[in-house]
Design a protein around this motif. Sequence first.
Motif, short mmCIF file in Angstrom:
data_model
loop_
_atom_site.label_atom_id
_atom_site.label_comp_id
_atom_site.label_asym_id
_atom_site.label_seq_id
_atom_site.Cartn_x
_atom_site.Cartn_y
_atom_site.Cartn_z
N ARG A 124 0.82 -1.21 0.00
CA ARG A 124 0.00 0.00 0.00
C ARG A 124 0.85 1.25 0.00
NH1 ARG A 124 -5.30 -1.35 1.86
NH2 ARG A 124 -5.77 0.88 1.96
N PRO A 274 2.07 9.86 9.93
CA PRO A 274 1.03 10.54 9.15
C PRO A 274 0.91 10.01 7.73
CG PRO A 274 2.37 12.13 10.35
CD PRO A 274 3.06 10.81 10.47
N ALA A 275 2.05 9.72 7.11
CA ALA A 275 2.03 9.20 5.74
C ALA A 275 1.41 7.82 5.71
CB ALA A 275 3.44 9.17 5.17
N TRP A 276 1.86 6.94 6.57
CA TRP A 276 1.38 5.56 6.54
C TRP A 276 -0.10 5.46 6.88
CZ3 TRP A 276 5.75 2.18 9.16
CH2 TRP A 276 6.89 2.25 8.36
N LYS A 277 -0.56 6.26 7.83
CA LYS A 277 -2.00 6.24 8.16
C LYS A 277 -2.83 6.65 6.96
CE LYS A 277 -1.55 7.01 13.14
NZ LYS A 277 -1.79 7.95 14.27
N ALA A 278 -2.36 7.64 6.21
CA ALA A 278 -3.08 8.05 5.00
C ALA A 278 -3.06 6.95 3.94
CB ALA A 278 -2.46 9.33 4.44
N TRP A 279 -1.97 6.23 3.85
CA TRP A 279 -1.86 5.18 2.84
C TRP A 279 -2.84 4.03 3.07
CZ3 TRP A 279 4.21 4.39 2.59
CH2 TRP A 279 4.80 5.57 2.11
N ALA A 281 -5.69 4.25 4.95
CA ALA A 281 -7.03 4.74 5.33
C ALA A 281 -8.09 4.18 4.40
CB ALA A 281 -7.04 6.26 5.31
#
Length: 281
Positions: A124, A274-279, A281
């Motif tokens: 992801r 922050p980047a990984w959570k967006a990826w 989501a």
Amino acid sequence: MHSQLTSHSAAAVEYSGPYGPIGALLADTGGPYAVLVPGYTGSKEDFAPLLDPLAAAGFSPLAVDLPGQQDSTGPAVEDEYLPGPLGDVVAGLVNGLDRPVVLLGHSYGGLVVRRAVLAGARVRGLTLLSSGPADLPHGPRRQVLDLGEPLLRAQGIAGAHRALEVLNAGNPRWLSLAEPVREFLNLRFLRNRPESLLGMSAGLRTEPDLVGELGEALGETPRLVVCGETDDAWPTSLQRWMAERLGSEFVTVVGAGHSPAVENPEGLLAVLLPAWKAWVA
């Protein structure tokens, strides 16, 4: 002080690999996996300071030893430790997991994980940490590889370790480490297969520029390039250029050199989470 001995709640686990068991540390929260791949002479413990914070954020961190490292069985063939064959191993591991995966590779592990993506790893998102677009540039780190190869071939792991001890005796960074950390790093080095060190060393000196191919393989999959502000392996300018070619954000971690996960884990996590959570989501 953060180190490879940072306490954590992850469990030691094993996965099946083409050469035998793959040693790993896993904190399974039921959330997406964050697969963490170490570099040359490294191991899963290089990510110890990240494991509990990643789990607290809802991820299932899975830090692995590459074949020939620490607790992973490896072959007796040097070429099997080049980024391509190791990338196949990582791709097989990733594609065998049952939930979404974000994939991170540190240093040589960055060369490996991009090969995993080229081999069809379903991710992801991809993070390249303190890695580069191609072989390791000329400088002190590469010089150590050049000088170390004939010694390793002539005297094996024990002889290479003795030479490393001589170098470290005058290294302020090494001497600043706590004694248990130095002991761990010494024992870890001795657990490497000689073929793995020779093969990875060759990979660090011969890997071609695959940034264009990687960008095509990723397509719309998000990617991130991160390094310490004083990285002394691939220059930060070179990593920034790689990020530009990948269409990736590039972030430097203050207070860190080549190993942000142990030098400033909080700073690194402030970039990754922050980047990984967006990826996912």
